[in-house]
Write a protein that holds these residues in place. Structure first.
Motif, PDB file in Angstrom:
ATOM      1  N   VAL A 191      58.699  11.443  53.474  1.00 29.49           N
ATOM      2  CA  VAL A 191      58.008  12.016  54.603  1.00 29.49           C
ATOM      3  C   VAL A 191      56.419  11.861  54.571  1.00 29.49           C
ATOM      4  O   VAL A 191      55.373  11.405  55.118  1.00 29.49           O
ATOM      5  CB  VAL A 191      58.295  13.529  55.202  1.00 29.49           C
ATOM      6  CG1 VAL A 191      57.403  14.180  56.055  1.00 29.49           C
ATOM      7  CG2 VAL A 191      59.705  13.406  55.625  1.00 29.49           C
ATOM      8  N   ALA A 192      56.126  12.190  52.985  1.00 32.49           N
ATOM      9  CA  ALA A 192      54.716  12.315  52.552  1.00 32.49           C
ATOM     10  C   ALA A 192      54.166  10.908  52.458  1.00 32.49           C
ATOM     11  O   ALA A 192      53.062  10.402  52.948  1.00 32.49           O
ATOM     12  CB  ALA A 192      54.681  12.723  51.174  1.00 32.49           C
ATOM     13  N   LYS A 193      55.002   9.795  52.145  1.00 33.84           N
ATOM     14  CA  LYS A 193      54.545   8.562  51.831  1.00 33.84           C
ATOM     15  C   LYS A 193      54.316   7.861  53.341  1.00 33.84           C
ATOM     16  O   LYS A 193      53.461   7.042  53.614  1.00 33.84           O
ATOM     17  CB  LYS A 193      55.457   7.803  51.188  1.00 33.84           C
ATOM     18  CG  LYS A 193      55.738   8.214  49.706  1.00 33.84           C
ATOM     19  CD  LYS A 193      56.954   7.280  49.040  1.00 33.84           C
ATOM     20  CE  LYS A 193      56.737   7.757  47.515  1.00 33.84           C
ATOM     21  NZ  LYS A 193      57.779   7.044  46.665  1.00 33.84           N
ATOM     22  N   VAL A 194      55.320   8.225  54.347  1.00 34.17           N
ATOM     23  CA  VAL A 194      55.169   7.914  55.610  1.00 34.17           C
ATOM     24  C   VAL A 194      53.748   8.164  56.412  1.00 34.17           C
ATOM     25  O   VAL A 194      53.113   7.542  56.841  1.00 34.17           O
ATOM     26  CB  VAL A 194      56.239   8.112  56.630  1.00 34.17           C
ATOM     27  CG1 VAL A 194      55.990   7.967  58.089  1.00 34.17           C
ATOM     28  CG2 VAL A 194      57.454   7.288  56.150  1.00 34.17           C
ATOM     29  N   LEU A 195      53.320   9.530  55.905  1.00 36.83           N
ATOM     30  CA  LEU A 195      52.384  10.174  56.502  1.00 36.83           C
ATOM     31  C   LEU A 195      51.049   9.400  55.909  1.00 36.83           C
ATOM     32  O   LEU A 195      50.118   9.161  56.569  1.00 36.83           O
ATOM     33  CB  LEU A 195      52.218  11.757  56.079  1.00 36.83           C
ATOM     34  CG  LEU A 195      50.735  12.544  56.379  1.00 36.83           C
ATOM     35  CD1 LEU A 195      50.757  12.354  57.680  1.00 36.83           C
ATOM     36  CD2 LEU A 195      51.027  13.741  55.833  1.00 36.83           C
ATOM     37  N   ILE A 196      51.101   9.111  54.541  1.00 33.94           N
ATOM     38  CA  ILE A 196      50.140   8.393  53.918  1.00 33.94           C
ATOM     39  C   ILE A 196      49.736   7.266  54.273  1.00 33.94           C
ATOM     40  O   ILE A 196      48.872   6.669  54.776  1.00 33.94           O
ATOM     41  CB  ILE A 196      50.463   8.380  52.487  1.00 33.94           C
ATOM     42  CG1 ILE A 196      50.100   9.944  51.744  1.00 33.94           C
ATOM     43  CG2 ILE A 196      49.312   7.841  51.628  1.00 33.94           C
ATOM     44  CD1 ILE A 196      50.759  10.003  50.009  1.00 33.94           C
ATOM     45  N   GLY A 218      36.530   8.770  53.154  1.00 30.97           N
ATOM     46  CA  GLY A 218      36.109   9.441  54.449  1.00 30.97           C
ATOM     47  C   GLY A 218      37.380  10.386  54.774  1.00 30.97           C
ATOM     48  O   GLY A 218      37.098  11.243  55.460  1.00 30.97           O
ATOM     49  N   SER A 219      38.565   9.785  54.895  1.00 31.09           N
ATOM     50  CA  SER A 219      39.549  10.691  55.441  1.00 31.09           C
ATOM     51  C   SER A 219      40.677  11.312  54.362  1.00 31.09           C
ATOM     52  O   SER A 219      41.635  11.667  54.595  1.00 31.09           O
ATOM     53  CB  SER A 219      40.753   9.548  56.082  1.00 31.09           C
ATOM     54  OG  SER A 219      40.977   8.557  55.350  1.00 31.09           O
ATOM     55  N   PHE A 220      39.955  11.372  52.970  1.00 25.62           N
ATOM     56  CA  PHE A 220      40.751  11.741  51.676  1.00 25.62           C
ATOM     57  C   PHE A 220      41.122  13.366  52.396  1.00 25.62           C
ATOM     58  O   PHE A 220      42.410  13.867  52.099  1.00 25.62           O
ATOM     59  CB  PHE A 220      40.238  11.825  50.780  1.00 25.62           C
ATOM     60  CG  PHE A 220      40.704  12.298  49.380  1.00 25.62           C
ATOM     61  CD1 PHE A 220      41.700  11.765  48.772  1.00 25.62           C
ATOM     62  CD2 PHE A 220      40.326  13.629  49.081  1.00 25.62           C
ATOM     63  CE1 PHE A 220      42.605  12.323  47.729  1.00 25.62           C
ATOM     64  CE2 PHE A 220      40.934  14.426  48.045  1.00 25.62           C
ATOM     65  CZ  PHE A 220      42.005  13.384  47.227  1.00 25.62           C
ATOM     66  N   TRP A 225      44.994  17.827  53.263  1.00 25.53           N
ATOM     67  CA  TRP A 225      44.950  19.045  53.957  1.00 25.53           C
ATOM     68  C   TRP A 225      46.769  18.920  54.831  1.00 25.53           C
ATOM     69  O   TRP A 225      47.468  19.749  54.602  1.00 25.53           O
ATOM     70  CB  TRP A 225      44.161  19.389  55.350  1.00 25.53           C
ATOM     71  CG  TRP A 225      44.541  20.709  55.798  1.00 25.53           C
ATOM     72  CD1 TRP A 225      45.011  20.754  57.058  1.00 25.53           C
ATOM     73  CD2 TRP A 225      44.158  21.893  55.503  1.00 25.53           C
ATOM     74  NE1 TRP A 225      44.939  22.155  57.642  1.00 25.53           N
ATOM     75  CE2 TRP A 225      44.687  22.743  56.549  1.00 25.53           C
ATOM     76  CE3 TRP A 225      43.702  22.456  54.158  1.00 25.53           C
ATOM     77  CZ2 TRP A 225      44.672  24.089  56.383  1.00 25.53           C
ATOM     78  CZ3 TRP A 225      43.886  23.985  54.264  1.00 25.53           C
ATOM     79  CH2 TRP A 225      44.108  24.636  55.191  1.00 25.53           C
ATOM     80  N   SER A 226      46.563  17.570  55.308  1.00 24.13           N
ATOM     81  CA  SER A 226      48.124  17.355  55.917  1.00 24.13           C
ATOM     82  C   SER A 226      49.452  17.551  55.094  1.00 24.13           C
ATOM     83  O   SER A 226      50.386  18.088  55.099  1.00 24.13           O
ATOM     84  CB  SER A 226      48.121  16.248  56.492  1.00 24.13           C
ATOM     85  OG  SER A 226      46.997  15.927  57.364  1.00 24.13           O
ATOM     86  N   LEU A 227      48.884  16.881  53.567  1.00 29.99           N
ATOM     87  CA  LEU A 227      50.063  17.314  52.762  1.00 29.99           C
ATOM     88  C   LEU A 227      50.269  18.476  52.261  1.00 29.99           C
ATOM     89  O   LEU A 227      51.535  18.976  51.989  1.00 29.99           O
ATOM     90  CB  LEU A 227      49.605  16.466  51.527  1.00 29.99           C
ATOM     91  CG  LEU A 227      49.764  14.760  51.659  1.00 29.99           C
ATOM     92  CD1 LEU A 227      49.183  13.874  50.587  1.00 29.99           C
ATOM     93  CD2 LEU A 227      51.185  14.326  52.152  1.00 29.99           C
TER      94      LEU A 227
END
Length: 347
Positions: A191-196, A218-220, A225-227
Motif C-alpha cells: 500500500v505504501a509503495k502504491v501511494l508513493i 516540493g511534494s516530499f 504525512w500520508s505515510l
C-alpha cells in the motif's frame, strides 16, 4: 578500484541504499534467564498458533512491538512463541498475523501498576496499544493546545493499521524514500509503495533487500504525512555531501514526540535545538483538525463572512479606480461594456 569506490561514495542513492541495509539488520534483544523463566511460568501455549508449549522444544522470546518499529526494550514488550511462528512473523506487526489479532477501537489505557499481563491475542493487541503510546513518532495535525485524550483518539485510529518502517532523506535538491527487507508485512509495504508511485515518485534502485524511490522535493512533506497516517515509522537518513535544510524546516525535527510526555506534545520543541519556539511550533504541511463545538463553528462563520465582506469592498474599490482611470484616458465605453458583461455573469 579506488576510482570506483570514490564514485560509489559520491552517489547519494547508493549511500542511501547502504544506510538502509545497515539499519535493516536484526537488532539483538537478550532477556535475562530469570525473566525468561518467569514468562514460561505465565504462558502455556503460543498465542499465534495456539500450540501447547509442552509439545514444543523450540520456544523463543518475541516482542509485541518490534524494536525496529519503535517498541521499548523491556520485559513488558515480551512474550513467548514457537520458533516457527517467530520466523514467519519476522518484524511484522501483530495485526498482520490473522483475524485473532484484530485491533481494538478504544483508546489505549494507562496500565495500572501491578496488573497481571495476559497473553491471549486480545491481551497482546491491547498491550500493543499501550506500548505504542510509549514509543516515538507521534506527530498529529492537532495544535499544541489540544487535550491529551483528543491526541490519543487520533493516534488510535492510526494504530489500527499495522506499523511499518520507512527510511527517508530530504535535502534542498534531493528527496528519497526507501524500504528495507525487514520494514514490515508485505501488504502494508505494498500500500505504501502504491501511494508513493501515485505521488509521482520514480524507482531509483530495486533489489531483493532495498527499494529506493526518488520524490520531488516540493511534494516530499505531503508524502511523508500520508505515510505517517498509514502508521509508518519514519527513520531519517543523512546522505553525505548533501546540504541540510534550514533549522525549523527539516521534517525530522517534528516526529520524535511521546504521548506520555504532555509537555513535549504541547511545546513541539526539540531538546538542545537552536531554533526559536515559533519555528517549531507547527509541523510543515500538517493538516489542521478543526473543532466542531458550537462556539468554534460560530467563529468560523463570522470569519468567513468578514473575509467575504472585505473581498467585496476591495473589488468595489478596484472597479472604482478602473472607472476613474478610464475616464481620464477616454476609454470609458470599452470599460463600461466589460463591467456590464461581468455583472451579467454574476447575476
Amino acid at each position: 578500484m579506488n576510482e570506483a569506490k570514490q564514485s560509489s561514495l559520491d552517489d547519494p542513492i547508493a549511500n542511501f541504499s547502504q544506510a538502509i541495509s545497515e539499519r535493516s539488520a536484526r537488532q539483538s534483544f537478550h532477556l535475562p534467564a530469570k525473566l525468561r523463566e518467569q514468562l514460561k511460568s505465565m504462558q502455556t501455549s503460543c498465542p499465534i498458533c495456539a500450540c501447547d508449549f509442552s509439545q514444543q522444544s523450540s520456544i523463543v522470546v518475541a516482542q509485541i512491538v518490534p524494536i525496529e518499529h519503535g517498541g521499548p526494550d523491556d520485559f513488558s514488550n515480551c512474550f513467548l512463541c514457537c520458533e516457527r511462528c517467530n520466523r514467519r512473523r519476522s518484524t511484522s506487526d501483530l495485526l498482520s498475523m490473522g483475524d485473532a489479532f484484530c485491533s481494538p477501537t478504544a483508546a489505549p489505557r494507562l496500565p495500572p501498576h501491578g496488573r497481571a499481563m495476559g497473553f491471549s491475542p486480545t491481551d497482546l493487541v491491547q498491550r500493543r496499544l499501550e506500548l505504542l503510546a510509549r514509543s516515538a513518532n507521534h506527530w498529529t495535525p492537532h495544535t499544541r493546545n489540544s487535550m491529551k485524550n483528543t491526541v490519543l483518539k487520533h493516534l488510535t485510529k492510526r494504530w489500527a493499521e499495522p506499523r511499518f518502517r520507512v527510511f527517508a532523506h530530504h535535502s534542498s535538491d534531493l528527496a528519497l524514500i526507501g524500504f528495507g527487507a525487514r520494514s514490515g508485512d508485505a501488504q502494508s509495504l505494498g500500500v505504501a509503495k502504491v501511494l508513493i508511485k501515485f505521488q509521482g515518485a520514480s524507482a531509483a534502485m530495486m533489489d531483493d533487500d532495498v527499494s529506493v524511490y526518488q520524490v520531488d522535493p516540493g511534494s516530499f512533506l505531503t508524502l511523508i504525512w500520508s505515510l505517517i497516517e498509514l502508521n509508518a515509522l519514519m527513520v531519517p537518513v543523512r546522505v553525505p555531501g548533501k546540504g541540510a535544510l534550514a533549522p525549523g524546516s527539516e521534517w525530522q525535527d517534528f516526529w520524535p514526540d511521546h504521548v506520555r510526555s504532555v509537555a513535549t506534545l504541547r511545546s513541539r520543541l526539540r531538546p538542545d535545538h537552536p531554533s526559536n519556539f515559533g519555528e517549531l511550533a507547527r509541523c510543515p504541511d500538517a493538516r489542521r483538525v478543526l473543532s466542531n463545538k458550537p462556539d468554534a463553528l460560530r467563529k468560523r462563520r463570522n470569519s468567513a463572512a468578514r473575509v467575504e465582506r472585505n473581498r467585496s469592498q476591495r473589488l468595489a474599490l478596484h472597479h472604482q479606480k478602473r472607472l476613474k482611470d478610464a475616464l481620464q484616458d477616454g476609454a470609458f465605453a470599452v470599460l463600461e461594456a466589460r463591467l456590464a458583461s461581468l455583472h451579467d455573469l454574476k447575476t
